[in-house]
Design an enzyme around this catalytic site. Structure first.
Site, PDB file in Angstrom:
ATOM      1  CD1 TRP A 277      -4.935   0.404  -0.947  1.00  0.00           C
ATOM      2  CD2 TRP A 277      -2.880   0.343  -0.063  1.00  0.00           C
ATOM      3  NE1 TRP A 277      -4.046   0.838  -1.911  1.00  0.00           N
ATOM      4  CE2 TRP A 277      -2.786   0.813  -1.399  1.00  0.00           C
ATOM      5  CE3 TRP A 277      -1.711   0.222   0.682  1.00  0.00           C
ATOM      6  CZ2 TRP A 277      -1.567   1.168  -1.988  1.00  0.00           C
ATOM      7  CZ3 TRP A 277      -0.490   0.565   0.095  1.00  0.00           C
ATOM      8  CH2 TRP A 277      -0.433   1.028  -1.231  1.00  0.00           C
ATOM      9  CG  HIS A 278      -0.156  -1.590   3.633  1.00  0.00           C
ATOM     10  ND1 HIS A 278      -0.934  -0.558   4.102  1.00  0.00           N
ATOM     11  CD2 HIS A 278       1.030  -1.030   3.300  1.00  0.00           C
ATOM     12  CE1 HIS A 278      -0.238   0.570   4.056  1.00  0.00           C
ATOM     13  NE2 HIS A 278       0.949   0.316   3.577  1.00  0.00           N
ATOM     14  N   GLY A 279      -2.475  -5.439   2.403  1.00  0.00           N
ATOM     15  CA  GLY A 279      -2.479  -6.870   2.121  1.00  0.00           C
ATOM     16  C   GLY A 279      -3.703  -7.554   2.673  1.00  0.00           C
TER      17      GLY A 279
END
Lengths: 474, 338
Positions: A325-327
């Site tokens: 989700w972060h990247g």
């Protein structure tokens, strides 16, 4: 439009002033909604349509889900529509190129040369945040935890509310929407408290994160060759502090801005560097995301209700997807995986400890130190440009490779980093079971004034490259 | 979820905040006065945002725009206020970027179908080579892809602050000042080079150890010519740089004008320029082959007579007369009307 910009100051003054006009509550909400769309358009105007579509889709699907709440199959279809559209947008804008690059890599490994044109896809700011936010609404209605809200205006404001639109906290619908029912009466002192929170948040971001720690982290993580053991640790510690102050600073600003308008946003950080164990860490770090993942992913997978093996699997999947989700990069996935491993390892250790065991100061301190060390080590994957760089940094941190550049940092940088991190850890431990409210209200008003004055002077006179909030890229 | 940390009883927060703001204003005022008493003056930070802000000023389809493109010489040698006085009918936009070669900006203006103005293009022979075309591309890409309306508004407001307050200059911010003081027990001296809101720069060489500065500059120039940018042979060079002329034609076909400027360099600097890129083999050949309008300082004694204390740039005291002299020459060549 960054919180630490003149444009935002002007924007906020304009919104706040207009909001104070003697007009009815509905008109005030329209002002906030319009302002929120203006705020979002500051990054890339066409993407306001995406925000609008996301709002409309989940408004409609939630109604349909509730309408067909007694028909499991039908309501599942509507939930699926919501998931497909929202996650589809997220997947397209955020993960298309990642998937394409990995596909090219895999087929190349089996001897097929595939060189497509790489599309130039712009990532809409905040899409990861507002997507999760709107999904929480439809899922909660699917689960019967609430009814569709009666007002589209309120719902649209919930999705787009500018203080938390682009980098959280991820707000649950049924904690925000009831706040839209009645007009807000905000006193001068509440506004002052809200502004003080904004000042605190900007101080964390501008002075601590950007001014003191980011230059150190950037210097160490910029080098192609390996830093020495001390510099590797200094760079990683600097990033540890930077990411906290950057993100917590943003959340504090968001909460303060919302407070000035009479809205309460949930707390997003609770002194995470004073955690005892990794489960505790995830109850203190990016609280709104970790609770979202727990409630809508981990629990949906079965949580811890299906035996040890399945629990391990569920934890691993949740944390890996949380990392992703972060990247769109394998380093973030590995970061999530490292935390999954640490959580599971802690779980196993706890099972070996009797429930009535009282740990003394030594063991508590050891747990705190080990937790902090584990968190720092995991941040190398978060910060590194590639898996290779992360691996090289870890090798340097544990002295396994000879450094090429013995002294990348000057002594002053090291001293600044160690001092700032030490103070940060001290504050976290001091406040871990207390609140900022308690501490600040026990202080005389003139102490608070001096604190505010110092923060304002520091913000105005601290050099620091103008950097976007780290979590904007997510 | 906990809301405890941020739900305050709000007692005396108004008083704390107001007192804190007053304290801060008092502190900042004291700092501002202190720095000004030491001779510091405000300096605008020149960055991609400021460049993009000015790039945004190019009004579409107007012929009454003069774009200054180049590197440090066009930034330092031209006085924009003086130019505006002499040419009140024109909007003058400074798009020079320090330390870089400018062909990318010329190409960008050529691609901009709405640009029909005048480009004063300050360049040296080596700057026209293909390997140097993309020096300024980063600024152009930023303008086209990332510079939003809110960035423009923010840059406008931050420029106003920087143009009036010394304390907003990174040169005198707490961290670099403290680090410098710890190292050499001295506070920073006033800048010799000041940037203004219109992006022009003014150098006051009386604030420098000019001989040391000159020496460093010449060493860097030698490194540039001998290692970093060894000259192409003239025949190879002319084949490469002729492509630049296509951009000139694009602008001229729309009614615009491009004037190539070779601004003064002096003594050892000029000697090195001539050693590695002799004028007759490079600059003159380009002008002859393409027919571009070009002003070389050596052809005009009124330009050549100005001193460059660091061998490459004028002192701020000379920028107004230099600008007047240059504008007169350009008027005589029908580039624009006064």
């Amino acid at each position: 439009m960054l919180f630490n910009s003149y444009t935002f100051i002007l924007f906020f003054i304009a919104v706040f002033t207009t909001y104070q006009l003697p007009i009815n509550w509905s008109k005030k909400k329209y002002i906030l909604l319009f302002s929120s769309y203006i705020f979002y358009s500051a990054w890339n105007p066409p993407f306001v349509f995406l925000l609008g579509i996301s709002t409309a889709v989940d408004w409609w699907t939630a109604k349909k889900i509730f309408q067909h709440r007694h028909y499991l199959s039908t309501k599942r279809h509507f939930l699926l529509i919501s998931l497909l559209i929202n996650l589809g947008f997220l997947g397209f804008f955020k993960y298309s190129n990642f998937l394409l690059h990995n596909f090219i890599y895999v087929v190349d490994k089996i001897g097929i040369t595939f060189t497509p044109a790489i599309p130039d896809i712009i990532l809409p700011v905040g899409i990861s945040f507002y997507t999760f936010q709107t999904l929480s609404y439809t899922i909660d209605i699917y689960r019967g935890k609430g009814k569709p809200w009666h007002s589209l205006l309120d719902y649209a404001l919930y999705v787009s509310f500018f203080p938390q639109l682009v980098a959280g906290p991820i707000v649950r619908a049924f904690s925000f929407l009831p706040q839209c029912l009645a007009p807000k009466r905000v006193s001068g002192d509440q506004i002052a408290w809200g502004i003080s929170l904004i000042i605190l948040g900007l101080f964390e971001k501008i002075v601590v994160a950007d001014g003191l720690l980011a230059p150190v982290a950037d210097t160490v993580y910029a080098v192609e060759s390996y830093p020495g053991l001390v510099d590797a640790w200094c760079g990683t510690l600097a990033f540890t502090g930077q990411i906290f102050c950057d993100f917590a600073g943003y959340s504090t600003c968001a909460i303060g801005a919302a407070k000035c308008l009479g809205f309460d946003l949930p707390e997003n950080f609770r002194y995470p560097y004073a955690s005892l164990g990794f489960r505790d860490f995830w109850r203190r770090w990016h609280i709104s995301l970790s609770f979202w993942l727990r409630d809508y992913l981990y629990v949906s997978l079965g949580g811890n209700r299906r035996g040890m093996a399945r629990t391990c699997f569920n934890v691993m999947i949740t944390m890996l997807l949380g990392g992703l989700w972060h990247g769109a990069s394998w380093t973030f996935v590995i970061w999530g995986g490292v935390h999954a491993f640490l959580i599971l390892a802690e779980h196993l250790i706890r099972r070996c400890i009797p429930t009535d065991y009282q740990s003394g100061l030594f063991l508590t301190s050891a747990a705190g130190i080990l937790t902090f060390a584990g968190v720092c080590i995991s941040w190398t994957f978060f910060r590194a440009h590639s898996i290779d760089q992360a691996a090289a940094m870890l090798q340097a941190m544990f002295g396994f490779r000879l450094p090429v550049n013995e002294s990348i940092l000057i002594t002053t940088d090291r001293v600044i980093t160690i001092s700032v991190i030490s103070i940060m850890i001290f504050i976290h431990w001091l406040l871990r079971n207390r609140s900022l409210k308690e501490v600040s209200e026990n202080a005389p008003w003139w102490i608070r004034s001096i604190g505010i004055g110092i923060m304002l002077v520091a913000m105005a006179t601290f050099s620091g490259e103008d950097r976007a909030f780290i979590y904007f890229q997510f | 979820m906990h809301l405890s940390i941020f739900n305050s009883d709000y007692c005396s927060w108004k008083l704390s905040l107001v007192a804190g703001i007053i304290l801060a204003l008092a502190g900042l005022t004291a700092l501002e006065i202190t720095w000004r008493m030491q001779g510091h003056i405000p300096c605008v930070i020149d960055d991609k945002d400021l460049w993009a802000y000015h790039r945004n000023r190019l009004t579409k389809n107007s012929k009454h725009i003069i774009v200054l493109s180049g590197a440090s010489r066009i930034l330092l040698n031209i006085s924009l206020p003086e130019m505006k006085n002499l040419l009140p009918a024109y909007t003058i936009v400074q798009l020079g970027i320090d330390g870089t070669h400018p062909p990318a900006v010329l190409q960008d203006l050529a691609k901009d179908s709405g640009f029909k103005g005048i480009v004063l293009f300050s360049v040296i022979a080596s700057g026209l080579e293909k390997r140097n075309w993309d020096h300024q591309q980063e600024f152009i890409d930023y303008y086209h892809s990332d510079f939003s309306w809110s960035d423009s508004l923010n840059r406008f407001m931050s420029t106003m602050v920087q143009a009036h307050l010394v304390i907003s200059d990174p040169h005198v911010m707490i961290k670099p000042v403290l680090l410098r003081y710890l190292k050499i027990k001295k506070l920073p001296s006033p800048r010799y080079l000041i940037t203004y809101s219109d992006r022009r720069k003014e150098a006051d060489y009386s604030k420098l150890n000019i001989n040391k500065h000159k020496q460093k500059r010449l060493e860097r120039l030698a490194q540039y010519y001998e290692k970093d940018n060894t000259p192409l042979p003239p025949n190879e060079w002319i084949h490469e740089v002729v492509d630049v002329y296509s951009w000139v034609r694009q602008i001229e076909n729309r009614g615009g004008k491009v004037i190539f400027l070779r601004l003064p360099t002096k003594k050892a600097h000029w000697e090195m320029d001539e050693k590695f890129y002799p004028r007759t083999l490079y600059w003159d050949r380009f002008v002859q082959k393409t027919g571009v309008k070009a002003i070389h300082f050596k052809d005009f004694p009124v330009l050549d007579n100005f001193d460059c204390p660091d061998t490459s740039h004028l002192d701020f005291k000379d920028t107004k007369p230099f600008t007047r002299a240059l504008c007169n020459i350009l008027c005589q060549h029908d580039v624009f009307k006064k």
